[in-house]
Write an enzyme that holds these catalytic residues in place. Structure first.
Site, short mmCIF file in Angstrom:
data_model
loop_
_atom_site.label_atom_id
_atom_site.label_comp_id
_atom_site.label_asym_id
_atom_site.label_seq_id
_atom_site.Cartn_x
_atom_site.Cartn_y
_atom_site.Cartn_z
N CYS A 119 -1.33 7.54 -2.10
CA CYS A 119 -1.87 6.52 -0.96
C CYS A 119 -2.12 7.19 0.42
O CYS A 119 -2.53 6.57 1.17
CB CYS A 119 -0.53 5.63 -0.93
SG CYS A 119 0.98 6.41 -0.25
N ARG A 130 0.58 9.97 14.46
CA ARG A 130 1.81 9.06 13.59
C ARG A 130 2.29 8.21 14.61
O ARG A 130 2.06 8.40 15.78
CB ARG A 130 2.61 10.43 13.10
CG ARG A 130 2.39 11.18 12.01
CD ARG A 130 2.32 10.39 10.54
NE ARG A 130 3.50 9.62 10.52
CZ ARG A 130 4.62 9.90 9.74
NH1 ARG A 130 4.56 11.26 9.44
NH2 ARG A 130 5.56 9.04 9.34
N LYS A 155 0.87 -1.07 -0.04
CA LYS A 155 -0.08 0.20 -0.20
C LYS A 155 0.85 1.37 -0.06
O LYS A 155 0.44 2.53 -0.25
CB LYS A 155 -1.10 0.02 1.08
CG LYS A 155 -0.24 0.16 2.60
CD LYS A 155 -1.47 0.14 3.54
CE LYS A 155 -0.73 0.22 5.16
NZ LYS A 155 -0.02 1.19 5.32
N ASP A 156 2.18 1.12 0.37
CA ASP A 156 3.16 2.50 0.49
C ASP A 156 3.58 2.75 -1.10
O ASP A 156 4.27 3.64 -1.35
CB ASP A 156 4.06 2.09 1.38
CG ASP A 156 3.75 1.88 2.94
OD1 ASP A 156 2.58 2.60 3.10
OD2 ASP A 156 4.37 1.57 3.58
N ARG A 185 -8.42 8.38 4.96
CA ARG A 185 -9.34 7.31 4.60
C ARG A 185 -10.27 6.68 5.70
O ARG A 185 -11.41 6.69 5.48
CB ARG A 185 -8.50 6.03 3.82
CG ARG A 185 -9.30 4.65 3.39
CD ARG A 185 -8.39 3.73 3.10
NE ARG A 185 -7.47 3.17 4.06
CZ ARG A 185 -7.70 2.53 5.14
NH1 ARG A 185 -8.91 1.92 5.26
NH2 ARG A 185 -6.79 2.16 5.96
N ARG A 186 -9.35 6.54 6.76
CA ARG A 186 -10.17 5.88 8.02
C ARG A 186 -11.01 6.88 8.58
O ARG A 186 -12.32 6.56 9.13
CB ARG A 186 -9.04 5.33 8.86
CG ARG A 186 -8.52 3.83 8.51
CD ARG A 186 -7.18 3.66 9.39
NE ARG A 186 -6.57 2.38 8.95
CZ ARG A 186 -5.55 2.32 9.10
NH1 ARG A 186 -4.65 3.14 9.73
NH2 ARG A 186 -4.78 1.03 8.82
N ARG A 218 1.10 4.10 18.95
CA ARG A 218 -0.24 4.34 18.62
C ARG A 218 -1.15 3.57 19.62
O ARG A 218 -2.03 4.15 20.42
CB ARG A 218 -0.56 3.92 17.19
CG ARG A 218 -0.09 4.66 16.07
CD ARG A 218 -0.46 4.18 14.75
NE ARG A 218 0.32 4.93 13.73
CZ ARG A 218 -0.16 5.26 12.52
NH1 ARG A 218 -1.48 5.01 12.17
NH2 ARG A 218 0.64 6.03 11.62
#
Length: 324
Positions: free
Chosen positions: A249, A156, A86-87, A134-135, A162
């Site tokens: 992305c 981040r 995805k990166d 997106r989330r 997190r």
């Protein structure tokens, strides 16, 4: 170098330094050792995305975790590299080969919440951390549609950082990729697996990309043995959708291709896509189902077709970041 000399020389695998990246690369290294009988040495490389403190949406997202690895490949400092798919930018450079996309891990997002709460159980005004527009878009849209009041907070950091926001009480929950927690053996910390009907993952989420230089045909052929055709087909469609939306992305785009099984035969593919404003007030969410694409170009066409339908429904106006 002679073939005999090559066989006794360690292959150098370029990887980011994070615990997750090292775990992912370690799994690939084990598989390559088994394939080749050669030692594989992990070479840790720091990327711009690792050192920048800015939010991904601000620094552009596209390529920030992969450029340094690709540069090391092209300089000959490493033989191959492992990325989170995805990166990767959606355009593949001519001088690099995407040699393998191994079997995909769980593509879903997960909630890690205080007291093991599910999303529906979060208290009124709950602070939910994520670094992903997106989330944010989908969580806020789901909350709006189900009478929930949440506040999405941009964050981040690695998984420890997190999850630490929740353990310290600074946040009520964070949303992470299931694949990452599975790969480092921390899936027991998940409060809830978020169904794709609630949050569609990032295009390519849960999949790895193994790259080498295009001119290294022998190594590319060896690495290709780790490729999973069904995973490659699915992520090709997802990334073609992302590319056709001209989005990077870190844009608020989700996509997931499911291969549908009838008995023992995979005969259909369903592709779902979503674009939304980060406050969740507007979403464009569509899906399409058809025969499983039988070529790379057909998989790309599958994704482009759904993207064009989304653009016709107003998707372009919902993306803050546009690729130049």
């Amino acid at each position: 170098m002679t073939e005999a000399a090559k066989a006794t020389t360690a292959l150098k695998l370029g990887t980011r330094r994070s615990r997750l990246a090292m775990a992912q690369s370690g799994h690939v290294a084990d598989a390559v050792r088994e394939l080749t009988g050669r030692e594989v040495e992990l070479v840790e490389i720091t990327t711009y995305g690792d050192v920048s403190k800015e939010q991904l949406a601000q620094i552009g997202g596209t390529g920030v975790f992969v450029t340094a690895l690709r540069d090391a490949l092209l300089r000959g400092e490493v033989d191959f590299a492992v990325h989170s798919l995805k990166d990767l930018p959606t355009t593949q450079p001519d001088d690099l080969a995407l040699a393998a996309v191994p079997l995909r891990e769980d593509p879903r997002d997960v909630l890690v919440a205080r007291d093991g709460l599910t999303f529906a159980q979060l208290p009124d005004g709950a602070r939910v951390g994520t670094g992903s527009p997106r989330r944010m878009a989908q969580l806020n849209a789901y909350a709006r549609g189900h009478g929930l009041n949440i506040q999405t907070v941009p964050i981040r950091g690695n998984i420890d950082t997190r999850v630490g926001y929740v353990r310290s009480g600074e946040l009520d929950a964070v949303v992470l990729a299931a694949a990452g927690l599975r790969r480092i053996g921390r899936v027991d910390e998940v409060s809830e697996f978020l169904d794709a009907d609630v949050v569609l993952p990032a295009p390519g989420q849960g999949a790895l990309a193994i790259e080498c230089t295009a001119e290294n045909a022998d190594l590319a052929a060896t690495l290709a043995q780790l490729d999973d055709p069904h995973t490659r087909c699915a992520v090709t469609a997802e990334r073609a959708l992302l590319a056709a939306l001209e989005a990077g992305c870190s844009a608020p785009v989700g996509a997931l291709a499911d291969l549908l099984v009838d008995g023992q035969i995979v005969n259909q593919m369903r592709l779902r896509g979503v674009v939304g404003s980060t406050d969740g007030a507007e979403l464009v969410q569509l899906s399409t189902t058809g025969p499983v694409p039988t070529s790379h170009h057909a998989a790309e066409a599958f994704g482009r077709e759904l993207a064009s339908e989304m653009l016709a429904k107003g998707a372009a106006g919902l993306m803050g970041e546009r690729a130049l």
